[in-house]
Design a protein around this motif. Structure first.
Motif, PDB file in Angstrom:
ATOM      1  N   VAL A 361       0.854  -1.194   0.000  1.00  0.00           N
ATOM      2  CA  VAL A 361       0.000   0.000   0.000  1.00  0.00           C
ATOM      3  C   VAL A 361       0.888   1.243   0.000  1.00  0.00           C
ATOM      4  O   VAL A 361       1.759   1.379   0.869  1.00  0.00           O
ATOM      5  CB  VAL A 361      -0.921   0.011   1.233  1.00  0.00           C
ATOM      6  N   PRO A 362       0.712   2.124  -1.015  1.00  0.00           N
ATOM      7  CA  PRO A 362       1.545   3.331  -1.054  1.00  0.00           C
ATOM      8  C   PRO A 362       1.477   4.098   0.275  1.00  0.00           C
ATOM      9  O   PRO A 362       0.390   4.241   0.848  1.00  0.00           O
ATOM     10  CB  PRO A 362       0.931   4.154  -2.187  1.00  0.00           C
ATOM     11  N   GLU A 363       2.638   4.587   0.691  1.00  0.00           N
ATOM     12  CA  GLU A 363       2.702   5.273   1.976  1.00  0.00           C
ATOM     13  C   GLU A 363       1.846   6.533   1.994  1.00  0.00           C
ATOM     14  O   GLU A 363       1.258   6.880   3.012  1.00  0.00           O
ATOM     15  CB  GLU A 363       4.153   5.632   2.281  1.00  0.00           C
ATOM     16  N   ASP A 364       1.783   7.170   0.823  1.00  0.00           N
ATOM     17  CA  ASP A 364       1.023   8.419   0.740  1.00  0.00           C
ATOM     18  C   ASP A 364      -0.473   8.235   0.954  1.00  0.00           C
ATOM     19  O   ASP A 364      -1.209   9.196   1.130  1.00  0.00           O
ATOM     20  CB  ASP A 364       1.256   9.099  -0.615  1.00  0.00           C
ATOM     21  N   PHE A 365      -0.932   6.994   0.947  1.00  0.00           N
ATOM     22  CA  PHE A 365      -2.351   6.765   1.230  1.00  0.00           C
ATOM     23  C   PHE A 365      -2.644   7.108   2.687  1.00  0.00           C
ATOM     24  O   PHE A 365      -3.776   7.351   3.058  1.00  0.00           O
ATOM     25  CB  PHE A 365      -2.717   5.287   0.966  1.00  0.00           C
ATOM     26  N   ARG A 366      -1.580   7.072   3.500  1.00  0.00           N
ATOM     27  CA  ARG A 366      -1.672   7.351   4.938  1.00  0.00           C
ATOM     28  C   ARG A 366      -2.756   6.480   5.609  1.00  0.00           C
ATOM     29  O   ARG A 366      -3.604   6.958   6.356  1.00  0.00           O
ATOM     30  CB  ARG A 366      -1.944   8.840   5.208  1.00  0.00           C
ATOM     31  N   LEU A 367      -2.689   5.202   5.288  1.00  0.00           N
ATOM     32  CA  LEU A 367      -3.644   4.270   5.905  1.00  0.00           C
ATOM     33  C   LEU A 367      -2.923   3.475   6.975  1.00  0.00           C
ATOM     34  O   LEU A 367      -1.734   3.173   6.837  1.00  0.00           O
ATOM     35  CB  LEU A 367      -4.210   3.307   4.855  1.00  0.00           C
ATOM     36  N   ARG A 368      -3.637   3.156   8.033  1.00  0.00           N
ATOM     37  CA  ARG A 368      -3.023   2.385   9.105  1.00  0.00           C
ATOM     38  C   ARG A 368      -2.831   0.936   8.624  1.00  0.00           C
ATOM     39  O   ARG A 368      -3.765   0.317   8.119  1.00  0.00           O
ATOM     40  CB  ARG A 368      -3.900   2.412  10.362  1.00  0.00           C
ATOM     41  N   ILE A 369      -1.599   0.483   8.773  1.00  0.00           N
ATOM     42  CA  ILE A 369      -1.243  -0.842   8.282  1.00  0.00           C
ATOM     43  C   ILE A 369      -1.098  -1.780   9.473  1.00  0.00           C
ATOM     44  O   ILE A 369      -0.571  -1.406  10.515  1.00  0.00           O
ATOM     45  CB  ILE A 369       0.080  -0.789   7.490  1.00  0.00           C
ATOM     46  N   GLY A 370      -1.610  -3.002   9.312  1.00  0.00           N
ATOM     47  CA  GLY A 370      -1.534  -3.965  10.415  1.00  0.00           C
ATOM     48  C   GLY A 370      -0.643  -5.142  10.065  1.00  0.00           C
ATOM     49  O   GLY A 370       0.292  -5.021   9.273  1.00  0.00           O
ATOM     50  N   LYS A 371      -0.991  -6.274  10.622  1.00  0.00           N
ATOM     51  CA  LYS A 371      -0.197  -7.492  10.456  1.00  0.00           C
ATOM     52  C   LYS A 371      -0.086  -7.894   8.980  1.00  0.00           C
ATOM     53  O   LYS A 371      -1.061  -7.810   8.232  1.00  0.00           O
ATOM     54  CB  LYS A 371      -0.906  -8.621  11.230  1.00  0.00           C
ATOM     55  N   GLY A 372       1.083  -8.317   8.568  1.00  0.00           N
ATOM     56  CA  GLY A 372       1.292  -8.782   7.199  1.00  0.00           C
ATOM     57  C   GLY A 372       1.108  -7.693   6.164  1.00  0.00           C
ATOM     58  O   GLY A 372       0.661  -7.961   5.054  1.00  0.00           O
ATOM     59  N   SER A 373       1.421  -6.435   6.524  1.00  0.00           N
ATOM     60  CA  SER A 373       1.313  -5.266   5.641  1.00  0.00           C
ATOM     61  C   SER A 373      -0.107  -5.017   5.138  1.00  0.00           C
ATOM     62  O   SER A 373      -0.303  -4.373   4.115  1.00  0.00           O
ATOM     63  CB  SER A 373       2.239  -5.388   4.419  1.00  0.00           C
ATOM     64  N   THR A 374      -1.116  -5.572   5.813  1.00  0.00           N
ATOM     65  CA  THR A 374      -2.486  -5.378   5.341  1.00  0.00           C
ATOM     66  C   THR A 374      -3.093  -4.101   5.945  1.00  0.00           C
ATOM     67  O   THR A 374      -2.659  -3.646   7.005  1.00  0.00           O
ATOM     68  CB  THR A 374      -3.382  -6.570   5.736  1.00  0.00           C
ATOM     69  N   ILE A 375      -4.087  -3.564   5.244  1.00  0.00           N
ATOM     70  CA  ILE A 375      -4.754  -2.345   5.723  1.00  0.00           C
ATOM     71  C   ILE A 375      -5.699  -2.717   6.858  1.00  0.00           C
ATOM     72  O   ILE A 375      -6.442  -3.703   6.761  1.00  0.00           O
ATOM     73  CB  ILE A 375      -5.562  -1.682   4.580  1.00  0.00           C
ATOM     74  N   VAL A 377      -9.000  -2.330   8.939  1.00  0.00           N
ATOM     75  CA  VAL A 377     -10.346  -1.783   8.768  1.00  0.00           C
ATOM     76  C   VAL A 377     -11.265  -2.304   9.872  1.00  0.00           C
ATOM     77  O   VAL A 377     -10.953  -3.294  10.535  1.00  0.00           O
ATOM     78  CB  VAL A 377     -10.987  -2.192   7.411  1.00  0.00           C
ATOM     79  N   ASP A 378     -12.391  -1.611  10.019  1.00  0.00           N
ATOM     80  CA  ASP A 378     -13.450  -2.135  10.881  1.00  0.00           C
ATOM     81  C   ASP A 378     -14.143  -3.245  10.088  1.00  0.00           C
ATOM     82  O   ASP A 378     -14.594  -3.007   8.955  1.00  0.00           O
ATOM     83  CB  ASP A 378     -14.431  -1.001  11.197  1.00  0.00           C
ATOM     84  N   PRO A 379     -14.235  -4.434  10.645  1.00  0.00           N
ATOM     85  CA  PRO A 379     -14.766  -5.545   9.833  1.00  0.00           C
ATOM     86  C   PRO A 379     -16.221  -5.363   9.409  1.00  0.00           C
ATOM     87  O   PRO A 379     -16.655  -5.962   8.434  1.00  0.00           O
ATOM     88  CB  PRO A 379     -14.616  -6.757  10.754  1.00  0.00           C
ATOM     89  N   VAL A 380     -16.974  -4.554  10.133  1.00  0.00           N
ATOM     90  CA  VAL A 380     -18.385  -4.378   9.771  1.00  0.00           C
ATOM     91  C   VAL A 380     -18.556  -3.250   8.769  1.00  0.00           C
ATOM     92  O   VAL A 380     -19.224  -3.396   7.745  1.00  0.00           O
ATOM     93  CB  VAL A 380     -19.240  -4.115  11.029  1.00  0.00           C
ATOM     94  N   THR A 381     -17.920  -2.115   9.044  1.00  0.00           N
ATOM     95  CA  THR A 381     -18.146  -0.951   8.186  1.00  0.00           C
ATOM     96  C   THR A 381     -17.114  -0.848   7.081  1.00  0.00           C
ATOM     97  O   THR A 381     -17.289  -0.073   6.141  1.00  0.00           O
ATOM     98  CB  THR A 381     -18.103   0.335   9.016  1.00  0.00           C
ATOM     99  N   LEU A 382     -16.017  -1.585   7.173  1.00  0.00           N
ATOM    100  CA  LEU A 382     -14.903  -1.536   6.233  1.00  0.00           C
ATOM    101  C   LEU A 382     -14.246  -0.158   6.193  1.00  0.00           C
ATOM    102  O   LEU A 382     -13.555   0.184   5.235  1.00  0.00           O
ATOM    103  CB  LEU A 382     -15.335  -1.954   4.819  1.00  0.00           C
ATOM    104  N   THR A 383     -14.472   0.655   7.231  1.00  0.00           N
ATOM    105  CA  THR A 383     -13.855   1.981   7.280  1.00  0.00           C
ATOM    106  C   THR A 383     -12.410   1.851   7.742  1.00  0.00           C
ATOM    107  O   THR A 383     -12.059   0.955   8.506  1.00  0.00           O
ATOM    108  CB  THR A 383     -14.596   2.906   8.266  1.00  0.00           C
ATOM    109  N   THR A 384     -11.560   2.789   7.242  1.00  0.00           N
ATOM    110  CA  THR A 384     -10.148   2.813   7.636  1.00  0.00           C
ATOM    111  C   THR A 384      -9.947   3.956   8.623  1.00  0.00           C
ATOM    112  O   THR A 384     -10.920   4.559   9.092  1.00  0.00           O
ATOM    113  CB  THR A 384      -9.266   3.046   6.405  1.00  0.00           C
ATOM    114  N   ASN A 385      -8.674   4.273   8.886  1.00  0.00           N
ATOM    115  CA  ASN A 385      -8.402   5.392   9.787  1.00  0.00           C
ATOM    116  C   ASN A 385      -8.714   6.738   9.148  1.00  0.00           C
ATOM    117  O   ASN A 385      -8.750   7.755   9.819  1.00  0.00           O
ATOM    118  CB  ASN A 385      -6.935   5.357  10.235  1.00  0.00           C
ATOM    119  N   ARG A 386      -8.971   6.757   7.822  1.00  0.00           N
ATOM    120  CA  ARG A 386      -9.252   8.043   7.171  1.00  0.00           C
ATOM    121  C   ARG A 386     -10.732   8.150   6.824  1.00  0.00           C
ATOM    122  O   ARG A 386     -11.339   7.209   6.304  1.00  0.00           O
ATOM    123  CB  ARG A 386      -8.425   8.173   5.892  1.00  0.00           C
TER     124      ARG A 386
END
Lengths: 708, 227
Positions: A361-375, A377-386
């Motif tokens: 995931v490009p760094e400029d997306f500024r998304l919170r990255i978790g285990k295994g370099s994955t983005i 998300v909230d599993p229900v809403t699929l929302t990210t930190n942005r």
């Protein structure tokens, strides 16, 4: 019954009010297991009746790209299928393929209209992105899809080899999206999400996939001649023909490893080995694919892992070590442990590593990255930190399946819709109760074992030469027969009117599968997870207390029969003959179809979902409405997928004949035919019957004349 | 349980001749278990009568149907009050008890029997019924190993078998088991063969004065004290 069924409903008004719909089937395990929760039982049943276009309609209701799933779905439904407890599961994916090919999927054009202003951007055009685009478009949003490569499809196009998923299939779906008004932007890698917001997009769905191959982490990994599996497949799928040499080894045990191995064969490699550090049981690849790979000549070395790579004389010398399985690890699979001193060497031209991929995931997306370099998300809403940014697919889960991606894409579309309309996300509640519990050994014993019909495949010699699809589609008859194996889980009988039940034990005595039983309190129980939905007890219950959860019983027959009798009465053709015909299988094998075509004026065919559901009263009702003859045509005991049906039909016919005789109507007026009869042409048998009825009719008409 | 069989259609049709509107009443207890007068049979008879009438070109009768939980108790019949007002006769698919209870509950409406009540019996298998009890009012089953010779012996003898037994079958019908042979075998299994050696004196059937009445409640005299 025609007066009384409504009467009975009135009488049991409170019960009826509790269950407003006649259909109260339980969700079958196949549907529960499917990430898209497709109505599998329903479409399989429609295929069993030869109603392929309707089957496709059912499929399309919950799957945006059935043609893709038809080729590559990992079919968790088949793993859950309870036919597997009897013999082998229903070949659901192959049946879907049949429905797609024969149901006219290419012709379907979903109608859409733009009803919202808010534009949505989708970053990545894999199955998750395309599914989100499809549903957002259907919801009325303007949608743009951004794809870094020159063509849409993500892993569908760059990951899955052509012999498993023909490119026309992806092209057709993409074309359909374009016709729906989805804006496509290929060769457009997105570097920053801010840019998209600046362009006026109100929500973004990030679905960039997991394309970065994981490293082995062993000595010599940087040598030339070592490629990453996902990158290798990407090159081949984008039209390049990388040279792999004669001998190739692939490290890994997933679908990418198998795909890479089979692809190198097609590129001309002579000797292809897969090294997998666990045993066959732990292998995550689809067993059918593994089998096909072995057929094509791929050798799989189990319990082997590479430990060192050296480049020697233009070749690679791979040092491998044998493993043994130890305690289960976090994934539940047994951990491979190296056996000291078991090293051995193999010499190869190319080594392909396929031990997994991670998202990049490009760094400029500024998304919170978790285990295994994955983005994350909230599993229900699929929302990210942005705010306004949603994510799904492999980028969130790590490498997963197409059907999982489609399901997330659909989820994303609805959650984005919620977001854009400031709705609190409605967690989708299950509407239906799920069928749980296994078949009991005593039920399994009574269920006829029917061989699973596999779709034909090209012979191995033919398929390794090129990238043509390996699996072919069913012919009509095989598909219908395969679909008829379905146990119709969760559709079976239930005692709807408990207060009417006299505990007469008829159901217990007539059930061919010994399903009903008396509980300790002396109440009859019909366990839903054992019932095979044959309908015999429904027709035999003297109190009319039993119904099928899916109304394929008297309620449906009454309705359709009245409709047919009305048309028949209008036509005024004499003598009127009604034929109850089993609808299962017969359109497919032609018998019912030819009956339809060849019926002489005055013969009306009433299709029923197994003739075991025809009751004596239906026969009488037909005579009451002016028919001169009735025939019941079924598949005979051998062909019927259920037990004892012919016996019960004959019982009811005998009862009808006895009653009719008391009114002065000859027993020949009611006949049973076996639609699969081979010794006599069915049309001829029918002609003979018609003639007979004609004679009886004439005779009675003359008698009437004389009386007057 | 009471076992019955529906009357021949011709007889039913003859019975209903004088009446125009007929209510067919099914019974949800014994007649449902034995299948002679269940809700299914009520509607089947409804269809049959309608069909017979159509085929003979007449349109004299009109039919309606309803199945009560049990015809032999007055309380169950209250639901019929409005329906009975509308009709000229009731065709009961209850046993003889049901028919009479209906007649008692609706004294102004003729009640016709739609079934012939046969016996008290049990199902041998689906669709086969066997008589088991003669309601003699003086049960001797303890002496006969749970097999009733009154009902199951053609002669109803108390000291059997008679000379007509042959290979375990009855001389009256070679397909019918001799109940006394069954009794013997069962007593042997129970180790009670001495019961075969006893003599049972003839019973006085005149001691059954009909109709019988059973009173289970105690007589309580008004004003009596309980201490």
């Amino acid at each position: 019954m025609f007066a009384s069924s409504t009467d009975a409903l009135k009488r049991y008004g409170s019960d009826a009010a509790k269950k407003p719909s006649f259909d109260h089937t339980l969700m079958p395990p196949c549907q529960e297991a499917c990430f898209l929760h497709m109505e599998i039982r329903e479409y399989v049943d429609l295929i069993a009746q030869g109603r392929v276009m309707e089957a496709l309609q059912v499929i399309r209701e919950s799957n945006p790209f059935p043609s893709i799933c038809a080729y590559v779905c990992t079919h968790p439904c088949e793993d859950a299928c309870r036919r597997g407890q009897v013999d082998k599961p229903i070949a659901i994916r192959a049946l879907k393929r049949f429905a797609v090919e024969f149901g006219g999927d290419r012709m379907i054009r979903p109608e859409v209209e733009t009803t919202h202003e808010e534009r949505v951007a989708i970053v990545g055009s894999g199955p998750a992105g395309l599914a989100a685009a499809y549903y957002l478009r259907k919801l009325g949003y303007p949608v743009s899809v951004f794809e870094a490569h020159s063509e849409l499809g993500g892993m569908l196009r760059v990951g899955i080899p052509k012999y498993r998923l023909p490119r026309e299939v992806i092209d057709t779906e993409v074309q359909r999206l374009i016709q729906m008004g989805v804006e496509i932007r290929t060769n457009s890698p997105v570097i920053s999400l801010d840019l998209l917001f600046n362009m006026g997009y109100k929500a973004i769905f990030v679905t960039v996939g997991a394309h970065q191959g994981l490293r082995l982490g062993i000595e010599g990994e940087e040598s030339p001649g070592i490629v990453d599996g996902a990158a290798f497949l990407r090159e081949v799928n984008l039209g390049l023909k990388p040279s792999v040499g004669r001998t190739v080894a692939i490290v890994g045990g997933g679908n990418v490893a198998i795909d890479a191995a089979r692809t190198t064969l097609r590129l001309g490699a002579g000797e292809v080995k897969i090294l997998y550090r666990r045993s066959r049981e732990e292998m995550p690849a689809d067993p059918a694919e593994v089998e096909q790979a072995v057929e094509e000549g791929v050798e799989i070395l189990f319990l082997v892992a590479p430990s060192k790579i050296e480049r020697k004389n233009g070749q690679l010398e791979l040092t491998c070590i044998r493993m043994q399985l130890g305690e289960p690890d976090a994934s539940g699979r047994r951990r491979p442990v190296p056996i000291q001193g078991s090293e051995f060497n193999i010499r190869i031209d190319t080594l392909i590593t396929a031990i997994g991929q991670a998202p990049q995931v490009p760094e400029d997306f500024r998304l919170r990255i978790g285990k295994g370099s994955t983005i994350r998300v909230d599993p229900v809403t699929l929302t990210t930190n942005r705010e306004g940014v949603f994510a799904g697919g492999d980028a969130v889960t790590g490498p997963a399946t197409v059907v999982q991606a489609l399901a997330t894409g659909r989820q994303a579309a609805f959650r984005i819709d919620d977001y854009l309309h400031h709705r609190y996300p409605l967690i989708s509640k299950k509407e239906r109760e799920t069928l749980t519990g296994d078949l009991l050994p005593k039920t399994i014993e009574m269920i006829r074992k029917l061989t699973r019909c596999e779709p034909p495949v090209l012979p191995p010699q033919a398929r390794v030469k090129e990238f043509v699809p390996v699996e072919l589609v069913y012919d009509w008859e095989s598909a219908v027969n395969e679909a008829r194996r379905c146990l119709r889980c969760g559709m079976g009988a239930e005692i709807l009117f408990q207060d009417k039940c006299a505990t007469c034990l008829t159901c217990l005595r007539v059930c061919p599968y010994h399903v009903p039983y008396l509980d300790a309190s002396g109440t009859i129980q019909v366990p839903a997870e054992q019932c095979q939905a044959c309908g015999i007890c429904v027709a035999e219950c003297p109190a009319k207390a039993v119904v099928l959860r899916k109304p394929q019983d008297r309620r449906q027959i009454d309705e359709e029969l009245d409709h047919i009798l009305k048309s028949a009465a209008e036509s005024k053709l004499k003598p009127l003959i009604i034929g109850f015909c089993c609808q299962y299988g017969l359109y497919g094998t032609g018998a019912l179809a030819s009956l339809w075509r060849e019926t002489k004026a005055g013969i009306w065919i009433m299709p029923v979902l197994c003739i075991a559901k025809i009751e004596t009263e239906h026969i009488l009702h037909v005579f009451k409405m002016g028919a001169e003859g009735v025939f019941i045509a079924g598949c005979g005991q051998k062909q019927c997928a259920r037990e004892n049906t012919a016996f019960w039909v004959l019982q009811r016919i005998e009862k009808a004949r006895k009653i009719l005789a008391q009114i002065g109507l000859e027993s020949q007026r009611v006949q049973a035919f076996n639609l699969y009869t081979t010794d006599e042409n069915l049309a001829m048998v029918l002609d003979k019957f018609t003639e007979q009825i004609g004679g009886l009719y004439l005779a009675s008409a003359i008698k009437e004349e004389v009386k007057i | 349980m009471i076992v019955a069989e529906q009357k021949p259609l011709e007889e039913i049709r003859r019975m209903i001749v004088p009446y125009e509107k007929i209510l067919i009443v099914g019974c949800g207890t014994c007649m449902t278990v034995c299948g002679a007068g269940s809700e299914r049979e009520a509607s089947l008879l409804h269809s049959t009568l309608h069909l017979a009438q159509t085929r003979s070109g007449s349109n004299t009768h009109s039919f309606s149907e309803y199945t009560v939980k049990r015809q032999c108790d007055l309380e169950f019949l209250d639901v019929l009050v409005d329906k009975v007002k509308e009709v000229d006769a009731i065709l009961s698919l209850g046993c003889g008890v049901g028919v009479q209870t209906l007649a008692e509950r609706f004294p102004d409406t003729p009640v016709l029997p739609g079934v012939n009540t046969f016996f008290m019996g049990a199902a041998k298998e689906w669709g086969v019924w066997d008589e088991r009890c003669a309601a003699c009012g003086d049960c001797r089953l303890a002496d006969t190993a749970g097999i009733c010779p009154i009902t199951r012996c053609t002669k109803g003898i108390l000291n059997g078998p008679c000379a007509g037994t042959k290979n375990g079958k009855c001389e009256a019908n070679k397909d019918m088991d001799c109940s006394w042979i069954l009794i013997y075998e069962q007593l042997e299994r129970l180790g009670q063969l001495e019961k075969m050696r006893r003599y049972y004196p003839p019973r006085n059937f005149r001691t059954i004065p009909r109709p019988r009445r059973l009173v289970t409640k105690a007589e309580i005299s008004p004003g009596g004290s309980n201490g």
